[in-house]
Scaffold this active site. Structure first.
Site, PDB file in Angstrom:
ATOM      1  N   SER A   1       0.828  -1.202   0.000  1.00  0.00           N
ATOM      2  CA  SER A   1       0.000   0.000   0.000  1.00  0.00           C
ATOM      3  C   SER A   1       0.863   1.253   0.000  1.00  0.00           C
ATOM      4  O   SER A   1       1.909   1.302   0.636  1.00  0.00           O
ATOM      5  CB  SER A   1      -0.920   0.025   1.227  1.00  0.00           C
ATOM      6  OG  SER A   1      -1.690   1.214   1.239  1.00  0.00           O
TER       7      SER A   1
ATOM      8  N   LYS B   1      -4.647  -6.602   3.301  1.00  0.00           N
ATOM      9  CA  LYS B   1      -4.594  -5.484   2.354  1.00  0.00           C
ATOM     10  C   LYS B   1      -5.996  -5.134   1.850  1.00  0.00           C
ATOM     11  O   LYS B   1      -6.344  -3.956   1.672  1.00  0.00           O
ATOM     12  CB  LYS B   1      -3.683  -5.834   1.180  1.00  0.00           C
ATOM     13  CG  LYS B   1      -3.642  -4.796   0.045  1.00  0.00           C
ATOM     14  CD  LYS B   1      -3.249  -3.398   0.536  1.00  0.00           C
ATOM     15  CE  LYS B   1      -2.808  -2.487  -0.590  1.00  0.00           C
ATOM     16  NZ  LYS B   1      -3.785  -2.297  -1.662  1.00  0.00           N
TER      17      LYS B   1
ATOM     18  N   HIS C   1      -7.633  -3.195   4.535  1.00  0.00           N
ATOM     19  CA  HIS C   1      -7.036  -1.857   4.503  1.00  0.00           C
ATOM     20  C   HIS C   1      -7.747  -0.994   3.471  1.00  0.00           C
ATOM     21  O   HIS C   1      -8.119   0.155   3.747  1.00  0.00           O
ATOM     22  CB  HIS C   1      -5.549  -1.960   4.170  1.00  0.00           C
ATOM     23  CG  HIS C   1      -4.918  -0.661   3.743  1.00  0.00           C
ATOM     24  ND1 HIS C   1      -5.086  -0.135   2.463  1.00  0.00           N
ATOM     25  CD2 HIS C   1      -4.140   0.228   4.398  1.00  0.00           C
ATOM     26  CE1 HIS C   1      -4.445   1.011   2.368  1.00  0.00           C
ATOM     27  NE2 HIS C   1      -3.852   1.249   3.523  1.00  0.00           N
ATOM     28  N   ASN C   2      -7.940  -1.531   2.280  1.00  0.00           N
ATOM     29  CA  ASN C   2      -8.591  -0.761   1.223  1.00  0.00           C
ATOM     30  C   ASN C   2     -10.046  -0.463   1.556  1.00  0.00           C
ATOM     31  O   ASN C   2     -10.567   0.593   1.207  1.00  0.00           O
ATOM     32  CB  ASN C   2      -8.490  -1.504  -0.107  1.00  0.00           C
ATOM     33  CG  ASN C   2      -7.102  -1.439  -0.710  1.00  0.00           C
ATOM     34  OD1 ASN C   2      -6.120  -1.188  -0.007  1.00  0.00           O
ATOM     35  ND2 ASN C   2      -7.001  -1.656  -1.997  1.00  0.00           N
TER      36      ASN C   2
ATOM     37  N   GLU D   1     -10.033   2.348   3.825  1.00  0.00           N
ATOM     38  CA  GLU D   1      -9.706   3.521   3.005  1.00  0.00           C
ATOM     39  C   GLU D   1     -10.962   4.089   2.344  1.00  0.00           C
ATOM     40  O   GLU D   1     -11.180   5.308   2.334  1.00  0.00           O
ATOM     41  CB  GLU D   1      -8.686   3.101   1.951  1.00  0.00           C
ATOM     42  CG  GLU D   1      -8.271   4.165   0.964  1.00  0.00           C
ATOM     43  CD  GLU D   1      -7.366   3.587  -0.105  1.00  0.00           C
ATOM     44  OE1 GLU D   1      -7.632   3.832  -1.305  1.00  0.00           O
ATOM     45  OE2 GLU D   1      -6.392   2.883   0.251  1.00  0.00           O
TER      46      GLU D   1
END
Length: 485
Positions: free
Chosen positions: A133, A187, A190-191, A194
């Site tokens: 990232s 990940k 995480h996105n 986001e």
């Protein structure tokens, strides 16, 4: 261009922007010699010509690329997720030997990573799905890195990744997440966070713009001020930069000339889909995904707008007080979004047998990645104090932070509703908080309905067991086994 046998300790396949930047980052770190390969050799030649100082070992064939790697061979794939990734994996797996390491650094679906790892490990080759990232800048200057795979592979790969990772408070932003698909799963979450974070910031902007009537330039100053406290983060920082930008062609604020239709690449939707499968509520992330979908249907928006004869009058507020309320509501909503994300990580780890250190994940998100933020340190502390905490909202710091902003949060959501300003992120986060805070939920009625039409059974508050009411009969209650439907 030539290949030098066995001299590179790390290789990169795929010389698009992310791959070439990652290769440059690797080459700039002491101890790394980097082999590079791209299916179209023009990109490789271009990178070699532009950066002779990198000392790349370049190849124009996959065989030469493999030969240029020292054993255990380690190659990072940075190509488009899907069929392209599978093709490169297959080519490397045919040429690699037991003990070698294939790293997928793209935005792969973690289910694909689990499948690929199973297939590749059967050949004795390590397959490491790795979330990276930070975008193009992070790839070049230091990303946050989330590798999965075996502990054995990480012994070789870990020091290489640590050499290029972002650094937060003296620590590289990389940690071994867990086996097979764990890295890409984290990940993905995480996105998803986001998505939620960006939506909440956008809602704060919209409220300030619509209700307080401040200009983008004035709001840039507001977000700049917010970036110096608890809200300090990369996304708040770049929000101020976007808002202060002026369009060179028209002289208008840049934000006013951008079409209000937000794109998406799928990882947010994956986060929501997998949360549903895991039975984990991530309403804040889901509303952010849906908000982008709504924005991308101008035909529906136009059709509805054509039927409307009037809109609510914007509520009059004290500008400074309302801005303070929005700041508090934004912080509380962000806490909820991160809490939901970590709930999904916990559920995923349980489902797939991963031993994920939540505090370590929060640590590696403190720099390099898109959601890097000051309050991630608070999340690190929360999991250090209690690794088995049921929700971040239970942690004393976050419980206090949300409680102190609760009245402002409610004022913001109610003012938005009365003014006709959509706040799906703020509203969803507040409803989630209220759901956790309520001593009794209307789920009791839902379960009663389910039992009425489908004999789905229910439990009682006053005795153990599973029950069903004979709704079509004399409405007496019988003890039964739970329905599987």
């Amino acid at each position: 261009m030539s290949s030098t046998a066995g001299t590179a300790n790390i290789g990169v396949v795929g010389m698009a922007v992310m791959g070439s930047n990652l290769a440059r980052n690797l080459a700039s770190r002491e101890g790394n010699t980097v082999a590079i390969f791209n299916r179209s050799p023009e990109r490789t030649r271009k990178l070699m010509a532009e950066h002779p100082e990198a000392g790349f070992v370049a190849s124009e064939s996959i065989d030469d690329f493999v030969a240029s790697l020292a054993k255990p061979r380690t190659a990072i794939i940075m190509v488009q997720a899907g069929a392209g990734t599978d093709a490169v994996i297959s080519e490397l797996a045919e040429r690699f030997e037991p003990g070698d390491i294939i790293v997928d650094g793209g935005n792969a679906n973690f289910h694909d990573t689990i499948r690929r790892e199973k297939d590749i490990s059967a050949k004795g080759i390590h397959f490491v799905g790795t979330g990276i990232s930070g975008g193009e800048e992070g790839a070049l200057n230091g990303p946050s890195i989330m590798p999965g795979g075996t502990a054995e592979a990480y012994k070789t790969l870990g020091p290489i990744l640590a050499s290029i990772a972002a650094v937060a408070e003296g620590e590289p932003c990389v940690t071994h997440i867990g086996t097979d698909g764990a890295g890409h799963f984290v990940k993905m979450v995480h996105n998803g966070i986001e998505y939620a974070d960006m939506q909440l910031i956008a809602e704060a902007y919209d409220l300030l713009r619509t209700i307080t009537k401040r200009s983008p330039a004035e709001l840039a100053e507001v977000f700049t001020a917010w970036n110096s406290g608890d809200l300090e983060s990369y996304l708040i920082e770049i929000t101020a930069e976007v808002l202060k930008q002026v369009d060179a062609k028209t002289g208008k604020p840049f934000v006013d000339i951008v079409l209000d239709q937000a794109g998406a690449k799928g990882t947010g939707a994956w986060t929501v889909q997998n949360a549903l499968d895991l039975g984990t509520p991530v309403g804040g992330i889901a509303e952010a995904v849906f908000a982008r979908s709504v924005s991308s249907h101008p035909e529906q928006r136009s059709a509805v707008q054509a039927t409307i004869t009037s809109r609510p009058t914007v509520v009059e507020v004290d500008v400074d007080t309302f801005a303070d309320d929005i700041r508090a509501a934004l912080y509380a909503s962000k806490v909820v979004a991160y809490a939901q994300g970590f709930d999904e990580i916990i559920a995923g780890a349980k489902q797939y047998g991963w031993d994920i250190d939540k505090g370590a994940v929060a640590k590696i998100w403190r720099a390099g990645c898109i959601i890097r933020a000051q309050f991630l340190n608070r999340i690190v502390e929360a999991y250090q104090n209690n690794p088995d905490i049921t929700s971040l909202l239970e942690d004393p710091y976050f419980a206090s932070a949300v409680a102190s902003g609760e009245e402002a949060w409610r004022r913001v959501v109610s003012t938005a509703a009365l003014s006709g300003v959509p706040v799906p992120g703020f509203g969803s986060a507040l409803s989630y908080y209220d759901s956790l805070a309520s001593k009794r939920l209307p789920a009791a009625l839902v379960q009663g309905q389910r039992d009425f039409f489908g004999a789905h059974t229910y439990k009682r508050v006053d005795e153990e067991g599973v029950f069903h009411t004979l709704w079509s009969g004399d409405r007496s209650e019988i003890a039964t086994e739970p329905s599987t439907h």
